[in-house]
Every structure is written in C-alpha cells, then in structure tokens.
Design a protein around this motif. Structure first.
Motif, short mmCIF file in Angstrom:
data_model
loop_
_atom_site.label_atom_id
_atom_site.label_comp_id
_atom_site.label_asym_id
_atom_site.label_seq_id
_atom_site.Cartn_x
_atom_site.Cartn_y
_atom_site.Cartn_z
N LEU A 1 2.06 1.66 -3.49
CA LEU A 1 0.97 2.15 -4.32
C LEU A 1 0.75 3.64 -4.13
O LEU A 1 0.48 4.38 -5.09
CB LEU A 1 -0.31 1.37 -4.00
CG LEU A 1 -1.57 1.77 -4.77
CD1 LEU A 1 -1.38 1.54 -6.26
CD2 LEU A 1 -2.77 0.97 -4.27
N ALA B 1 0.83 -1.20 0.00
CA ALA B 1 0.00 0.00 0.00
C ALA B 1 0.86 1.26 0.00
O ALA B 1 0.52 2.26 -0.65
CB ALA B 1 -0.94 -0.01 1.20
N VAL C 1 -2.51 -5.48 -3.41
CA VAL C 1 -3.06 -4.99 -2.14
C VAL C 1 -4.41 -5.63 -1.87
O VAL C 1 -4.70 -6.10 -0.75
CB VAL C 1 -3.16 -3.46 -2.16
CG1 VAL C 1 -3.98 -2.96 -0.98
CG2 VAL C 1 -1.78 -2.83 -2.14
N LYS C 2 -5.26 -5.68 -2.88
CA LYS C 2 -6.58 -6.31 -2.69
C LYS C 2 -6.43 -7.80 -2.39
O LYS C 2 -7.15 -8.35 -1.55
CB LYS C 2 -7.43 -6.10 -3.93
CG LYS C 2 -7.79 -4.64 -4.18
CD LYS C 2 -8.60 -4.47 -5.46
CE LYS C 2 -8.97 -3.01 -5.66
NZ LYS C 2 -9.72 -2.80 -6.92
N ASP D 1 0.92 6.46 -7.03
CA ASP D 1 -0.18 7.41 -7.25
C ASP D 1 0.30 8.85 -7.15
O ASP D 1 -0.17 9.72 -7.89
CB ASP D 1 -1.28 7.15 -6.23
CG ASP D 1 -2.01 5.85 -6.47
OD1 ASP D 1 -1.93 5.32 -7.61
OD2 ASP D 1 -2.65 5.33 -5.52
N ASP E 1 -2.19 -2.40 -7.03
CA ASP E 1 -3.56 -2.38 -6.54
C ASP E 1 -4.14 -3.78 -6.45
O ASP E 1 -4.81 -4.13 -5.47
CB ASP E 1 -4.41 -1.50 -7.46
CG ASP E 1 -5.83 -1.35 -6.95
OD1 ASP E 1 -6.02 -0.75 -5.89
OD2 ASP E 1 -6.75 -1.87 -7.62
N SER E 2 -3.83 -4.61 -7.44
CA SER E 2 -4.29 -6.00 -7.39
C SER E 2 -3.64 -6.75 -6.24
O SER E 2 -4.30 -7.53 -5.54
CB SER E 2 -3.97 -6.68 -8.72
OG SER E 2 -4.31 -8.06 -8.68
N HIS F 1 0.64 0.67 -11.10
CA HIS F 1 -0.54 0.92 -10.27
C HIS F 1 -1.49 -0.26 -10.31
O HIS F 1 -2.02 -0.70 -9.27
CB HIS F 1 -1.24 2.19 -10.75
CG HIS F 1 -2.56 2.42 -10.06
ND1 HIS F 1 -2.66 3.02 -8.83
CD2 HIS F 1 -3.84 2.11 -10.45
CE1 HIS F 1 -3.93 3.07 -8.47
NE2 HIS F 1 -4.67 2.53 -9.44
#
Length: 785
Positions: A83, A80, A122-123, A87, A119-120, A115
């Motif tokens: 990320l 995170a 982190v999810k 960003d 993001d993938s 990104h």
C-alpha cells in the motif's frame, strides 16, 4: 493434578535443545492468500469454542489461533508495504488535471483501485489479528479457570476413614475395569495373529541401543573432547551437554524401536496405544531428568564438573536425582493408566495421595541431606562464611513441604500435587538451564578470544583490537544466556496452564518476531539485528575510508602532520554520525524523528551538558582554526610541554616529567595560552650577567661569541647577539641572545653555555660575582653634633 504439563514442558525444552526449528513461513504464498488462510483458521477456532472441548483440544486450538495471528500480522505488514508503494506512485503522479493524458488517467484509476483493495485488506488483516488475540485470551482465561478449579478442589482428607472407605468400595469395579482393559488387549492380539520375531528384534535392538550403544557413544564423545576440544572450559561443558543428549536420546530411541517392533508384530492393540505413548514420554522425561542432574553433579568425574559443587555434596545428592526421575516416571504412568482404564475418582485420588507422599519423602530426604552436609561443613570450618542463598532456598523448600503436607491433610490434593510436581520440574529445568548457560558462556568466551584462531583471524582480517574480540565474546555470552533464561522462564510457567507445549512457545516467538509498536515504530528482533548489522557495516566503511584517507590521500597533499590529524578526526566523527543515522533509518526512524529527539535533548544539553558541549565546540574550533597543533610547545598556566593529541573534548600535553596534562578544549579557547612554536619551530635562549667596570668589555663579548659559536645546538641563522644592557653601580650588564632549532632543547643548551662561560671567565680572571652593596647611614643633625 496430572503431571502432563510438566512432561510436555520438559519435552519442549528437549526439542529446543535437540531439534531444528520446524516453523517456516511460506514466503512464496501471496499475502492475500495467507490472510485468507489466517481468517479461515480464526473462524474455525471460533466455531470450535461453541462446543465442549477437552484440555488437549484446547491446547491445539490455542496453538492454531496464535499461529493464525502470526500469519495475519505478517500478511498485514506485507500488504501495508504494498500500500505504501502504491501511495508513493500516486503521489508521484500529482493531482489530477483537467487536460490529463489518457494513459495517465488510466494509470491513476488503476492505482486508485489497487489502493482501495490494499487498504481494505490491511484493515481486514488488523481486524483478524484483533479477533485472534481475543480468542487466545478467551482460551487462556478458560485454562486459568480450569486450573484454579483444580487447585481449589477439595476432597475428603486421606487421614479420615471415609476417604479409604470410598477407595475400597470402588476397588472391585476398578479391578474389573483393569481386567477388562487387559483382556481386550489380549483378545485383540490373539485375533491379529501377530508374529513374534519382529517384537523380539525390536526388543534386542532396544537393549542394544539402551546399553552398549549408549555406553559406546559416551566414550566416543569423551575421547573426542579430550583429544580435539579447544580448551578445558569448552571440553567440560561439551561433556555435560553430550551426556545429557546421549542419556536422553538413547532411551527414547530404545523405547521407540521397541514400540515399533511391537506394532510391526501386531502385538500392540489400539486400546494400548495411549499407554504405549505414555511409556515413551515417561521414559524420555525420566531419563532426561536423570541425565541432566547427573551431568550437573558429575559424581564420578569431579574434574569434569561444571557447577561449583563439592564432591561430598555430589555423592550425597546423586541418589535423590535417580529417585526424582523414578517418581516422575511412576506418576506419569499412573496418570496414563488411570485415563486408559477409566478408574474411579476415588482410585485417582488414592494415586494422587501416593504421588504426593513419594514427592514429600524425596524432598524431605534431600533437604535433610543438604542440611547435614552444611552442618558438617560448618563444624569443619567454623570461621568460614555460610552461603545465605542456599539457606534461603532450603528454608523456602521446607515451607513449601509444610504447606504441601497441610494441603494433603486438609484434602486439597490438587494443590499439594501441583506444588510437588512444580518443585521437581523446577529442579530439572534449573539444572538444564545452568548447563546450557555454562556451555554458552564457555563457548562464546573461548571462541571469541584474542588468542584463539578465530580471534586472530578477526584481528588480522578486520583490524580489530584484541580487547574488542574479547568484549564481543562476553557480550555474545550475555545475550545467549539472557535468551536461555527467558525461554526457561516461559517453560517454568507451562504447568500453570499458560501454554500447551513447544508449538505455543514457537508461536509466541513467531509473534514476537513480528515486532511491537513503540511510538509508531515497529521494534522487532529482526529489525534490531538489521540495525546492528547496518551500524557495523557503516563503521567498517568509515574505518576503511579513514585508513585510505590517512595512508593514501593525505600523504599526497602538502598538509603537515597536525593538519592531517585534524582532517582525519573530522572525517571520523562525521562518518560515525552518518553510520548512526543510517542504522536508525534501517530501524524505521527517519531524519525527522532524529531531529525531534535532538530538539528534546537540547534542553538537557542546555542545563546539564553545557561544559561537554562547550568542550566539543572548542575542539572543533581547534581542529578548524588550528591555533594549537599537535607537536606545538605550549604553556598553560605554569605548565608547558608538547601537544600530543587533540580530540573533540580535550587536549593532551606531555610534560617534562613524563606526565600528561589533560586540558579541556574550552580552556585553550577562552584563556591565554603561550604557543612557543606557532610562528615557527625555533627556540631562543637568553643569558644575563654583569662584570666589573674595570673588565675589558670587548674581551667579554668575544668570549660569549666564541662560546655561542662552539655550541652545536646554537644556530648560525639567526646569528647570536651580545648586548651591553646597562652600566650601573660600578658594573657592566650584558644581555645575550641565541637561537636553537627547538624550544625543547633551549634549557639544556643554556645550561651548557653557562657552564662554558663560567670556565672561561674564571680562566680570564673576570669576576661575574654579585653586585657589591653600599650601605648609607642617615641620622639627625643634632645627633651628628
């Protein structure tokens, strides 16, 4: 009911006391790799739960899943952060334009791909954490169900003949199993053709460690504490901890060396390994229980006793602590032998009955001894108040003993054994926790004291007051003791099936270290420590800046002392505010959240803190406009005195009777205040008197002028003045003025002048007495006639 959970909890506590932390995160491994490993562990635990698992395997799975969740949470947090950096770089590039340069377009595309990947990940990491928590909950639920089944299981009552008939029927088979178990081990030893001398060496080494080495270590530690330990409190607590360590580690090493010698001599068959390990564990726990209770009682050394226990109580209870350790050893070894031999359920129930009876006899004997001691003390001092807490504990123990006896008679052996083991474990855990808390308190309060070496170094190096050092020691003691209480509470519930030992406990601590989300802010012990450290650094910088400002810069200016104080106070409060904002920012609380908090507090300020806010603003006005300064002579109402201190809330005024008048700043702003030194530091005295009309006015004026000139406190510039104020009623009225250097000396100077004038007028026969009174009688005309 097996005693294994309590033994594991004791070993967990021992490892927390004696062993360094072995959990360490692999910081050099990338977050993606750690996340993949955590996912693999979650999948492996999920597949393992599809099969039948025993208690040991279930505990290992639980430790593994909690460790996986900790790793997944940490990896997700790192991803995170990455990320957020990506960003931020994308936001720096701004929106894509039509005629964007090729290198910027390529960089934007690369950042967009990063990104998406981050993001993938982190999810996925958050999903893994949720799955790990669900599996941990499933394991907890299964353990709780098995525990409930064990507690609620009912067997034939031991007072019924059927119970013992079943034991006698199964006895021949159990004896044959025991003989077979023993024979298999002997055959294995015979076939291995082991050597005797390694076993003999291990036995001699074990005896040397268990007796002479243990005694020598205790004496050496005691000698060191007597000669070099700082203070009686630290010496006493350290002696108790050292006694527990030696009393636990020495037997453990002795048994470990003995088992190592047997294995080296090939005299320990594989089938006996479980019993040998059980012997090591049982010996270690029994010696730990005996050592920790002995260190608490200190029967033979009352002056070294940490707890406030009377000598007769310690002497009376010490044998029961030995019996507690012996019963724990016997109980654990019986459970281990039953498991290794594979005895029948009837034999296992019989051993449980034996363990319950032993625990009940021990508990009843200890309670009777305590009751007898309390009764004797009550007879010796009938007027002395009895401790209600001790009586309540004894009552609860008797109720538990009666409940255990009832459960035993009704056949609920699991419940009865569990209660007895829990009481024994509670005594050992409470003794260990008390010793650790006492040691933590003694060490913190002694080391961080104003008169200690470290306290003097902190006072000289950091400029801390002695009271601050003492307060830090007390606060540190409180934090450590609270931590020990929480750890003890967690270990207390280990026998309930809520954990499987030290691994689970450390895994839970690791999970706690990741923090909890409160209002979108991650609160963790590390973040709290970081915030406190930042706050201390900020306050230290403010202190250093203020010292430089007051000692170096302000003296080089033309400001007076009051102005310097105002600048110093404003700089202090601004610096403190900036340090607090910096500390909150280190916790992840941004300025917008602080503004939101202040806006929410404004409602409370508007209703409940109006006076405080008014005083604060008034204090800032005083410091800025300076209508009143430190050193001014002011009058507030009927009181007047020197202004000694101006803060943001109130102003302190030193009165003539050596008292201090504290005035809220709002009173000085909103009401009339007489400042006698605002325009200048001079003070004025005024003398008024009257002489008869026949007196020589010039001579009177000359006497007053000479008196003013002779008084050293009266200034020549402005020059004193003597005026004739009026002539009435046959007298001449004089009004005289003179100035002094400060209004603080005006009263004394006026008294001295009056004294000299009285002496001079008396010598010159000048009357300055009271004004003669004239009385007129007014009557009616007819009465006059």
């Amino acid at each position: 009911m097996p005693i294994r959970p309590s033994i594991r909890a004791a070993l967990a506590l021992l490892l927390l006391l004696l062993a360094p932390r072995v959990y360490a995160q692999e910081a050099e491994v990338s977050p993606a790799t750690r996340l993949a490993r955590a996912e693999a562990d979650v999948r492996a635990v999920d597949r393992a739960l599809d099969l039948r698992v025993d208690d040991d395997a279930r505990g290992a799975l639980r430790e593994r899943i909690i460790a996986a969740r900790v790793a997944a949470t940490a990896a997700t947090a790192d991803l995170a952060d990455q990320l957020a950096l990506v960003d931020a770089r994308l936001a720096g590039l701004g929106p894509a334009g039509v005629a964007e340069a090729g290198d910027l377009r390529a960089q934007r595309q690369q950042l967009s791909r990063q990104h998406m990947v981050l993001d993938s990940s982190v999810k996925r990491g958050r999903l893994i954490g949720v799955e790990a928590q669900q599996l941990a909950d499933e394991l907890d639920q299964s353990v709780a169900e098995r525990f409930s089944q064990t507690i609620a299981a009912r067997s034939p009552s031991p007072v019924l003949p059927g119970f013992w008939v079943a034991v006698l029927d199964a006895l021949p088979r159990d004896l044959r199993r025991a003989e077979g178990y023993l024979a298999n081990g002997v055959d294995a030893i015979t076939r291995s053709r082991g050597r005797v001398w390694p076993a003999l060496f291990g036995l001699l080494a074990a005896l040397a460690i268990g007796f002479p080495a243990r005694t020598a270590a205790q004496r050496l530690g005691q000698r060191f504490l007597i000669e070099d330990a700082p203070g009686h409190r630290v010496r006493r607590s350290a002696a108790a901890i050292w006694r527990v360590m030696i009393g636990t580690v020495a037997p453990f090493l002795a048994v470990a060396v003995l088992m190592a010698g047997l294995r080296w001599a090939r005299l320990l068959p594989t089938t006996w390994e479980a019993v040998a390990d059980a012997l090591t564990v049982a010996t270690t726990y029994a010696c730990f229980a005996s050592a920790v209770t002995g260190a608490l009682l200190m029967r033979n050394k009352p002056s070294w006793r940490v707890a406030p226990i009377a000598d007769d109580v310690a002497i009376e209870l010490r044998p029961y602590s030995w019996l507690l350790a012996a019963i724990a050893f016997v109980s654990y070894m019986l459970e281990a032998l039953n498991g290794a031999i594979g005895t029948s359920p009837a034999a296992q129930s019989a051993t449980h009955v034996l363990e319950i009876i032993l625990h009940l006899v021990l508990l009843a004997g200890a309670l009777l001894a305590v009751g007898r001691l309390r009764a004797n003390r009550a007879e010796e001092a009938a007027t002395a108040p009895m401790r209600a807490g001790l009586g309540a504990v004894a009552l609860v123990a008797w109720l538990l003993a009666l409940a255990t006896l009832a459960a035993l008679l009704l056949g609920f052996l699991g419940f009865a054994l569990f209660v007895m083991q829990l009481i024994g474990w509670s005594v050992v855990l409470a003794a260990a926790t008390y010793l650790l808390m006492a040691a933590a308190d003694d060490l913190a309060v002694t080391v961080f004291a104003r008169d200690s070496a470290l306290g003097r170094a902190l006072s000289r190096g950091l400029g801390l007051r002695g009271a601050v050092v003492d307060q830090f020691g007390v606060l540190l003691s409180g934090v450590v003791r609270l931590t020990l209480a929480l750890v003890a509470l967690g270990l207390f519930f280990v026998p309930f099936g809520t954990g499987s030992g030290i691994g689970t406990l450390l895994a839970r601590l690791g999970l706690l270290a990741q923090g909890v989300q409160v209002g979108g802010i991650s609160v963790s012990p590390g973040a709290i420590v970081r915030g406190i450290a930042v706050l201390f650094i900020g306050l230290a910088l403010v202190r250093a800046f203020r010292r430089w400002l007051e000692d170096k810069y302000l003296p080089a200016t033309d400001l007076d002392g009051s102005a310097r104080n105002s600048v110093g106070l404003v700089a202090r409060y601004v610096g403190i505010a900036l340090a607090v904002i910096w500390a909150l920012a280190s916790l992840g609380i941004g300025v917008e959240r602080i503004a939101l908090l202040l806006s929410a507090l404004s409602v409370g300020i508007g209703f409940g803190l109006q006076a405080i806010t008014s005083n604060f603003v008034s204090g800032l006005i005083l410091l800025a406009e300076r209508p009143i300064k430190i050193g001014d002579w002011i009058r507030v109402g009927t009181d007047e005195g020197d202004v000694k201190r101006i803060s943001v809330r109130s102003t302190e005024i030193a009165l003539a009777d050596h008292s201090t008048l504290i005035v809220p700043n709002s009173e000085l702003i909103t009401k009339s205040v007489l400042n006698k030194t605002l325009a200048g530091p001079l003070g004025r005295i005024q003398i008024q008197f009257a002489v008869p009309l026949e007196a020589d006015a010039d001579r009177v004026s000359a006497i007053v002028a000479e008196t003013f000139a002779a008084e050293t406190e009266i200034l020549d510039d402005p020059a004193p003045k003597v005026f004739i104020d009026s002539i009435a009623d046959g007298r001449i009225f004089f009004n005289c003025f003179a100035h002094v250097a400060s209004p603080r000396v005006a009263y004394g100077t006026r008294s001295a002048v009056l004294t000299v004038l009285l002496r001079s007028f008396r010598k010159e026969n000048i009357d300055i007495g009271t004004i003669p009174q004239r009385m007129e009688l007014i009557g009616r005309k007819e009465d006059m006639d």
